[in-house]
Motif scaffolding. Structure first.
Motif, PDB file in Angstrom:
ATOM      1  N   ALA A 103     -61.355 -65.725  -6.270  1.00 32.29           N
ATOM      2  CA  ALA A 103     -61.156 -65.179  -4.973  1.00 32.29           C
ATOM      3  C   ALA A 103     -59.737 -64.461  -4.740  1.00 32.29           C
ATOM      4  O   ALA A 103     -59.747 -63.465  -3.998  1.00 32.29           O
ATOM      5  CB  ALA A 103     -61.466 -66.479  -3.960  1.00 32.29           C
ATOM      6  N   THR A 148     -63.747 -73.792  -1.442  1.00 30.10           N
ATOM      7  CA  THR A 148     -63.984 -74.030  -3.005  1.00 30.10           C
ATOM      8  C   THR A 148     -64.165 -75.798  -2.820  1.00 30.10           C
ATOM      9  O   THR A 148     -64.170 -76.410  -1.892  1.00 30.10           O
ATOM     10  CB  THR A 148     -62.735 -73.998  -3.620  1.00 30.10           C
ATOM     11  N   CYS A 206     -58.344 -69.034   0.635  1.00 36.08           N
ATOM     12  CA  CYS A 206     -59.112 -70.311   0.250  1.00 36.08           C
ATOM     13  C   CYS A 206     -59.038 -71.550   0.975  1.00 36.08           C
ATOM     14  O   CYS A 206     -57.978 -71.990   1.086  1.00 36.08           O
ATOM     15  CB  CYS A 206     -59.126 -70.513  -1.508  1.00 36.08           C
ATOM     16  N   HIS A 254     -60.095 -76.031   0.461  1.00 37.07           N
ATOM     17  CA  HIS A 254     -60.635 -76.763  -0.672  1.00 37.07           C
ATOM     18  C   HIS A 254     -61.435 -78.061   0.188  1.00 37.07           C
ATOM     19  O   HIS A 254     -60.913 -78.550   1.005  1.00 37.07           O
ATOM     20  CB  HIS A 254     -59.804 -77.269  -1.408  1.00 37.07           C
ATOM     21  N   GLU A 296     -61.162 -70.369  -7.138  1.00 40.93           N
ATOM     22  CA  GLU A 296     -59.887 -69.613  -6.295  1.00 40.93           C
ATOM     23  C   GLU A 296     -59.426 -68.575  -7.238  1.00 40.93           C
ATOM     24  O   GLU A 296     -58.882 -67.737  -6.677  1.00 40.93           O
ATOM     25  CB  GLU A 296     -58.681 -70.837  -6.136  1.00 40.93           C
TER      26      GLU A 296
END
Length: 71
Positions: free
Chosen positions: A59, A48, A66, A68, A56
């Motif tokens: 997902a 992300t 996830c 970031h 998120e």
């Protein structure tokens, strides 16, 4: 272990919103990707970025992990 890596960190400036959560028909692009078949032991990892919370949340519906990207 097989990992499906989904790069969904773009800002989507030209589209005006996150591309991963943009809809095509009734489903988002990310939904279509994560719903596609994978071997039983595969892991989904969604990277992300600009629209972190929205991506998120989408997902999480599929149990994807996830990560970031802060850049």
């Amino acid at each position: 272990m097989i990992v499906r890596l989904v790069l969904a960190a773009g800002a989507g400036r030209r589209l005006g919103r996150a591309k991963a959560t943009a809809r095509l028909g009734e489903r988002t692009f990310l939904d279509r990707i994560l719903a596609s078949p994978m071997p039983g032991d595969a892991v989904d990892l969604v990277v992300t970025g600009a629209h972190r919370e929205e991506t998120e949340a989408e997902a999480a519906r599929w149990g994807a992990r996830c990560a970031h990207n802060v850049n």
